[in-house]
Design a protein around this motif. Structure first.
Motif: not given
Length: 141
Positions: A15-16, A19, A22-23, A34, A37
């Protein structure tokens, strides 16, 4: 570490990493998709798993090289699935030199080499801080 804990650790790290991926895309391209991710999460986990297959004294530059290979291979597979097979048009690198089917290219593989350094270090330190792994130590070459 128990199997259940390992799955939870990888879910958190994924998850990290997702994120962060995507950042990075938002900073670089101004948008993302999406699916990135999940691709980013998988790439972050794979970079972390390099510690399981490479000797403990592997230089950071070598880990970066293998990280760039993993990310580039994952992007190729994702691109073939998402862009070519499903027709989603998430990205197209056909205008960039040294591309393969418009899905990956040498200039971005080089960027992934550079971005693999913080990914390797961050993933190692997260294991150390949060999950009690040994404190990482690095040598560049």
């Amino acid at each position: 570490m128990k199997k259940r804990n390992t799955v939870l650790v990888h879910a958190i790290l994924g998850a990290i990493g997702g994120a962060a991926y995507v950042g990075i895309e938002f900073l670089w391209r101004g948008h993302s998709h999406w699916s990135m991710f999940f691709l980013g999460g998988a790439c972050f986990i794979l970079i972390g798993l390099l510690n399981e297959v490479l000797p403990g004294d592997t230089p950071l530059a070598e880990q970066m090289f293998f990280g760039a290979l993993l990310v580039t291979a994952a992007e190729l597979l994702a691109g073939l699935l998402l862009n070519r097979w499903m027709g989603l048009g998430v990205w197209d690198y056909t205008s960039i030199p040294c591309n393969l089917w418009g899905q990956v290219c040498l200039p971005y593989a080089a960027l992934w080499f550079l971005l693999s350094a913080p990914a390797v270090v961050l993933e190692d330190y997260m294991h150390h801080w949060w999950f009690g792994a040994e404190k990482p130590a690095y040598r560049l070459v």
